[in-house]
Design an enzyme around this catalytic site. Structure first.
Site, mmCIF file in Angstrom:
data_model
loop_
_atom_site.group_PDB
_atom_site.id
_atom_site.type_symbol
_atom_site.label_atom_id
_atom_site.label_comp_id
_atom_site.label_asym_id
_atom_site.label_seq_id
_atom_site.Cartn_x
_atom_site.Cartn_y
_atom_site.Cartn_z
ATOM 1 N N ASP A 162 0.796 -1.371 -0.142
ATOM 2 C CA ASP A 162 0.104 0.067 0.045
ATOM 3 C C ASP A 162 0.738 1.174 -0.065
ATOM 4 O O ASP A 162 1.762 1.350 0.702
ATOM 5 C CB ASP A 162 -1.013 0.088 1.230
ATOM 6 N N HIS B 74 -1.139 4.315 -0.575
ATOM 7 C CA HIS B 74 -2.128 5.231 -0.040
ATOM 8 C C HIS B 74 -1.956 6.803 -0.171
ATOM 9 O O HIS B 74 -2.188 7.492 0.689
ATOM 10 C CB HIS B 74 -2.363 4.941 1.374
ATOM 11 N N ASP C 249 -3.998 -0.453 -3.302
ATOM 12 C CA ASP C 249 -4.298 0.690 -2.525
ATOM 13 C C ASP C 249 -3.317 1.968 -2.491
ATOM 14 O O ASP C 249 -2.294 2.246 -1.988
ATOM 15 C CB ASP C 249 -4.251 0.217 -0.927
ATOM 16 N N ASP D 280 -6.599 6.911 -1.630
ATOM 17 C CA ASP D 280 -7.156 7.238 -0.423
ATOM 18 C C ASP D 280 -6.210 7.496 0.881
ATOM 19 O O ASP D 280 -5.222 7.227 0.630
ATOM 20 C CB ASP D 280 -7.920 6.030 -0.288
ATOM 21 N N ARG D 281 -6.788 7.981 1.865
ATOM 22 C CA ARG D 281 -6.252 8.623 2.992
ATOM 23 C C ARG D 281 -5.057 9.522 2.893
ATOM 24 O O ARG D 281 -5.445 10.625 3.288
ATOM 25 C CB ARG D 281 -5.469 7.323 3.624
ATOM 26 N N ASN E 66 -8.194 -3.052 -2.212
ATOM 27 C CA ASN E 66 -9.627 -2.870 -1.736
ATOM 28 C C ASN E 66 -10.091 -1.345 -1.819
ATOM 29 O O ASN E 66 -11.237 -0.888 -1.744
ATOM 30 C CB ASN E 66 -9.984 -3.530 -0.293
ATOM 31 N N HIS E 67 -9.226 -0.437 -1.974
ATOM 32 C CA HIS E 67 -9.342 1.016 -1.957
ATOM 33 C C HIS E 67 -9.372 1.495 -3.384
ATOM 34 O O HIS E 67 -9.510 2.750 -3.822
ATOM 35 C CB HIS E 67 -8.421 1.789 -1.214
ATOM 36 N N HIS F 224 -3.741 -8.479 -3.193
ATOM 37 C CA HIS F 224 -3.441 -7.529 -2.140
ATOM 38 C C HIS F 224 -3.974 -7.912 -0.626
ATOM 39 O O HIS F 224 -3.287 -7.721 0.281
ATOM 40 C CB HIS F 224 -4.656 -6.327 -2.568
ATOM 41 N N ARG G 126 -12.720 -7.101 9.905
ATOM 42 C CA ARG G 126 -12.920 -6.045 9.277
ATOM 43 C C ARG G 126 -14.429 -5.861 8.874
ATOM 44 O O ARG G 126 -14.700 -4.382 8.347
ATOM 45 C CB ARG G 126 -12.100 -5.887 7.723
ATOM 46 N N HIS H 11 -2.102 -4.719 2.475
ATOM 47 C CA HIS H 11 -3.469 -4.376 2.995
ATOM 48 C C HIS H 11 -3.520 -4.308 4.522
ATOM 49 O O HIS H 11 -4.407 -3.899 5.303
ATOM 50 C CB HIS H 11 -4.498 -6.021 2.872
#
Length: 469
Positions: free
Chosen positions: A214, A216, A243, A246-247, A275-276, A324, A372, A400
């Site tokens: 990730d 991000h 990923d 995001d964030r 997943n993002h 991922h 989760r 992840h």
């Protein structure tokens, strides 16, 4: 009660020091000594910090059962539902808060934000195709603004010079012209449409591939990876394992550079979906707001279409399985099975693609429900061993999850987690890492690194106002 209170205070101190996993352990010991709604809510908050929304939901519900009017528990439930992009459920929780405390301005604001998102989702659902999938986006390239003075794609060809100029232009917080952004997205989409769900990668003997986890939206840390490990090239392959966005609030910069390298070296740079890379997460964690602010809603829709087309995973030299999230809810899953699902859609809520992008390993054998809050189990070392044996593979590499050292080796050395966003969200204090594999040897070599300075834009600066950090 005294022992519980002592452990609670230690847990609070660990939480304040951003040692969230340690805080969870201490709160768990305190709950075992003497369970209270406050302790359950404290642990739920720590679970939210490490993105275990399912565990947070369970704790909040237990707190409500112990004390039905405990307002904080409904806040925790609402926050967990927001983590999962479940606005309708979050709105119901905020409604309970407002019933208990009608003057709560924060709950009212978030209740209204949920309603706004739900209206938007209803509108988008109304324009979906008959098959239940979004209509393919048609975006015209348009013309370059006469005021734009940054790097340009010349003669519809991505060059090393363009990518290097683009990296520096973005580093200075300047935008690439919309025309070239759309060009990049359309070309990456065309490449992805030719790929199977799981792409085979061949690394010749003596040559290397670097696997990153990730990133991000931490663009400046991605640039640091290239500084430490060299830029992508035909002899310096990279696989970024999902990923990208995001964030972090430099997600546009981050993903555009990765996409540009994919176009420059299509057979040497590889990108997996995380997943993002999906609409529910992008709505909550900032990427949609960032693209709308820097470009337009139309450009975001095109990003979404590209994300839907990204490969689910990769297999390196028929030995290393890279995905991922992780492995599957039943034994006997083969690579041929993984090639069958239609991935050209939003991430489904269950099934092989969901599990590929959302699952996590666990130390104990077997499978247990995910913490989760998604419909895919955590998997134990026996599951990993069975999957590798079934498919004649040696190793699973996944991402992840934040790890203090940037990576973690589990399941008797057969399952490796790699996470490449150091000091995640400017608050976790973790290192980042990447893994280097050499053809003919295929033994992982780890490099860890710390975060580098970046401009002052805080994480999730473009998020929808829910305040999830």
């Amino acid at each position: 009660m005294q022992e519980s209170d002592r452990l609670k205070q230690e847990g609070n101190a660990s939480f304040q020091n951003k040692k969230f996993h340690h805080a969870i352990d201490l709160y768990s010991q305190a709950i075992e000594a003497y369970k209270t709604p406050t302790l359950l809510c404290n642990r739920a908050f720590a679970y939210l910090k490490v993105e275990l929304a399912g565990a947070a939901l369970a704790d909040a519900q237990k707190a409500i059962e112990l004390e039905p009017g405990f307002v904080k528990a409904y806040y925790r439930k609402a926050s967990a539902h927001l983590l999962l992009g479940k606005f309708k459920d979050a709105q119901k929780d905020f409604a309970v808060v407002l019933k208990l405390v009608p003057t709560d301005k924060d709950a009212k604001e978030k209740y209204d934000l949920c309603e706004k998102e739900l209206k938007r989702i209803r509108f988008e659902n109304a324009i979906k195709s008959k098959e239940g999938e979004p209509v393919s986006v048609t975006v015209k390239l348009g013309t370059v603004s006469p005021l734009y003075d940054g790097p340009r794609i010349e003669n519809d060809v991505i060059t090393v010079e363009f990518v290097e100029s683009m990296k520096e232009h973005l580093r200075l917080e300047k935008k690439i012209d919309r025309h070239d952004v759309v060009f990049i997205l359309l070309r990456v989409l065309a490449i992805c449409k030719t790929c199977p769900n799981f792409v085979d990668i061949t690394v010749p003997d003596g040559e290397d591939i670097t696997v990153c986890g990730d990133t991000h939206g931490q663009y400046y840390d991605t640039l640091n990876i290239f500084k430490l490990n060299g830029n992508p090239s035909p002899t310096n392959r990279y696989l970024f394992n999902g990923d990208f966005v995001d964030r972090g609030s430099y997600s546009v910069e981050n993903v555009l550079v990765l996409f540009a390298y994919k176009l420059l070296y299509p057979n040497h740079v590889f990108l997996s979906r995380g997943n993002h890379e999906g609409l529910p997460m992008n709505r909550v964690y900032g990427f949609e707001g960032e693209v709308r602010a820097k470009y337009s809603a139309e450009v975001f829709d095109l990003f979404s279409e590209v994300f839907n087309a990204l490969p689910t995973g990769h297999i390196i030299n028929k030995q290393v399985f890279v995905v991922h999230g992780g492995l599957y809810s039943s034994d006997g899953v083969t690579i041929a099975d993984l090639q069958k699902p239609n991935r050209f859609r939003e991430i489904p809520e269950k099934g092989l693609i969901c599990e590929s992008l959302w699952a996590d390993p666990q130390p104990m054998p077997g499978r247990t429900p995910s913490k989760r809050g998604v419909d895919c189990p955590s998997f134990g070392p026996d599951v990993t061993a069975n999957f590798l044996k079934t498919n004649d593979l040696r190793l699973v590499v996944r991402s992840h999850e934040v790890k203090d050292e940037g990576y973690e080796v589990d399941h008797d050395g057969k399952c490796i987690t790699v996470f490449s966003a150091p000091n995640y969200c400017d608050q976790m204090g973790n290192k980042g890492a990447f893994i280097r594999l050499t053809g003919g040897v295929m033994e992982p070599k780890y490099t860890t690194f710390t975060a580098v300075p970046h401009p002052g834009k805080r994480p999730m600066a473009y998020a929808s106002g829910f305040g999830l950090l």
